[in-house]
Scaffold this motif. Structure first.
Motif, PDB file in Angstrom:
ATOM      1  N   VAL A 128       0.807  -1.213   0.000  1.00  0.00           N
ATOM      2  CA  VAL A 128       0.000   0.000   0.000  1.00  0.00           C
ATOM      3  C   VAL A 128       0.852   1.281   0.000  1.00  0.00           C
ATOM      4  CG1 VAL A 128      -2.042  -1.055   1.004  1.00  0.00           C
ATOM      5  CG2 VAL A 128      -0.287  -0.096   2.515  1.00  0.00           C
ATOM      6  N   SER A 180      -4.309  -6.214   1.606  1.00  0.00           N
ATOM      7  CA  SER A 180      -4.182  -4.775   1.887  1.00  0.00           C
ATOM      8  C   SER A 180      -4.576  -3.872   0.721  1.00  0.00           C
ATOM      9  CB  SER A 180      -2.761  -4.449   2.343  1.00  0.00           C
ATOM     10  OG  SER A 180      -1.807  -4.750   1.345  1.00  0.00           O
ATOM     11  N   GLY A 184      -7.473  -1.470   1.256  1.00  0.00           N
ATOM     12  CA  GLY A 184      -6.895  -0.152   1.462  1.00  0.00           C
ATOM     13  C   GLY A 184      -7.352   0.874   0.448  1.00  0.00           C
ATOM     14  N   ASP A 187     -10.638   2.128   1.527  1.00  0.00           N
ATOM     15  CA  ASP A 187     -10.682   2.371   2.974  1.00  0.00           C
ATOM     16  C   ASP A 187     -11.757   1.506   3.615  1.00  0.00           C
ATOM     17  OD1 ASP A 187      -9.882   3.515   5.366  1.00  0.00           O
ATOM     18  OD2 ASP A 187     -11.300   5.182   5.213  1.00  0.00           O
ATOM     19  N   PRO A 338      -1.288   1.469   8.027  1.00  0.00           N
ATOM     20  CA  PRO A 338      -2.426   0.983   8.809  1.00  0.00           C
ATOM     21  C   PRO A 338      -2.141   0.983  10.315  1.00  0.00           C
ATOM     22  CG  PRO A 338      -1.189  -0.877   7.944  1.00  0.00           C
ATOM     23  CD  PRO A 338      -0.539   0.363   7.382  1.00  0.00           C
ATOM     24  N   THR A 342      -6.731  -1.783  11.774  1.00  0.00           N
ATOM     25  CA  THR A 342      -6.698  -2.066  10.329  1.00  0.00           C
ATOM     26  C   THR A 342      -5.741  -3.215  10.028  1.00  0.00           C
ATOM     27  OG1 THR A 342      -7.213   0.238   9.812  1.00  0.00           O
ATOM     28  CG2 THR A 342      -6.225  -1.068   8.061  1.00  0.00           C
TER      29      THR A 342
END
Length: 373
Positions: A128, A180, A184, A187, A338, A342
């Motif tokens: 990410v 992720s 991600g 969100d 994160p 998360t």
């Protein structure tokens, strides 16, 4: 006004971890306070080269040092959870390489410690902060992709020749590189998963890992969203070049990862004449988002012979972005991304995916503690 001192990091584990030391040394708000490794001779060789004075062979000695603000854990995967917990109990902030843990109970314990202590925790997920993810994220935030309709990610990797603890690893326990990006980007938090196993690994791998599946393929339902995602993983006995891919399909544009390493990615644009829909693209670098002192590290690999970099291509220039995110979170007194919750959601997707595969694809809901902000 007094100038704030740099935040002081102890690097724990100097294999992959050594790659981050030059970045911390150049970051304007950070300082390398110490390094820690069981192999004292190897630690001294590296620390001499980088002029790092404090050296610890025992993790407990790191935690007892009052001058250390946070630990960056790059130890083998079985050590991630207990080291993170002990560091938080000792009053240290934690950045830890993936995964957070290999069971849900440990993920919950880490989240509870963060809540109880007010300390920061960040799982150092490279994907990410890769240039590909940052490029796709920019397209999405500008509205160029339109509405997201579907996402998929793959992480095939032949782990023969790696340290032998990988032979005891369940593929989906190391799934954050594919979980992720799909969560991600929007969100989102995973609500539940369903996963199937396919094929069979050889007997020695099955006996060591307790996993018989060659490939595990999982669908993720994203909470409070009409979007779902698909991910798949393998570690052994399936022929394919290494790949960490992330595909995103939108109403206006879609991004598809190249099928073969070092070939261009593809951007599809809706409503063009059919021959013009697909366009090969070069993804730009995102060093401009970083302090000038560490921008060079998006394209500089200090330890190019490490297996992780030979197969991972330098992790998309993510390392200085990871360093900067956690350092700035400490300086600005905010949650890193994160954060612990998360990180737990991303990690528990893989843990529950394997449970689902063993149960023939049964739906497994993510625990509530991974879904609270």
């Amino acid at each position: 006004m007094a100038t704030r001192r740099p935040v002081r990091v102890a690097m724990v584990g100097l294999g992959f971890g050594a790659e981050f030391l030059p970045i911390y040394k150049k970051h304007p708000d950070a300082e390398v306070a110490a390094v820690c490794r069981r192999d004292v001779a190897a630690m001294n060789k590296l620390a001499d080269a980088l002029e790092i004075n404090k050296r610890y062979a025992k993790f407990e000695e790191v935690l007892a040092d009052p001058e250390i603000d946070f630990v960056h854990i790059n130890s083998p995967i079985p050590d991630h959870a207990w080291m993170s917990m002990e560091a938080l109990k000792a009053g240290k902030h934690v950045m830890c390489t993936v995964p957070m843990a290999t069971n849900i109970a440990d993920c919950e314990k880490i989240c509870q410690l963060v809540a109880d202590t007010g300390l920061k925790y960040m799982m150092a997920e490279t994907v990410v902060y890769s240039r590909e993810f940052l490029f796709i994220k920019e397209l999405y935030q500008k509205g160029e992709l339109g509405e997201i309709q579907y996402m998929q990610a793959s992480h095939p990797q032949d782990m023969d020749g790696w340290p032998d603890y990988w032979e005891r690893m369940i593929p989906m326990h190391y799934a954050t590189h594919v979980v992720s990006p799909v969560l991600g980007l929007v969100d989102g938090r995973a609500e539940y998963v369903s996963c199937f196993g396919s094929g069979t690994v050889r007997d020695d791998i099955r006996e060591k890992s307790g996993n018989s599946f060659a490939v595990e393929s999982c669908h993720i339902k994203i909470a409070e969203s009409d979007v779902s995602a698909h991910i798949w993983r393998f570690l052994y006995d399936t022929a394919r070049q290494y790949r960490e891919s992330f595909d995103v399909y939108g109403t206006k544009k879609s991004f598809e990862w190249s099928l073969v390493e070092n070939e261009p990615h593809v951007l599809h644009t809706a409503k063009k004449p059919e021959p013009e829909i697909a366009e090969k693209i070069e993804v730009p670098d995102y060093a401009h988002l970083l302090p000038a002192e560490i921008q060079k590290f998006t394209k500089s690999i200090e330890d190019a012979d490490h297996l992780s970099f030979l197969q991972g291509g330098g992790h998309g220039g993510s390392h200085p972005h990871l360093v900067n995110e956690f350092v700035r979170a400490l300086v600005d007194d905010r949650d890193p991304w994160p954060n612990a919750v998360t990180s737990a959601n991303w990690t528990c997707v893989g843990i529950l995916a394997h449970e689902s595969a063993v149960a023939g694809g049964a739906i497994k809901h993510l625990p509530e503690f991974t879904r609270t902000r």
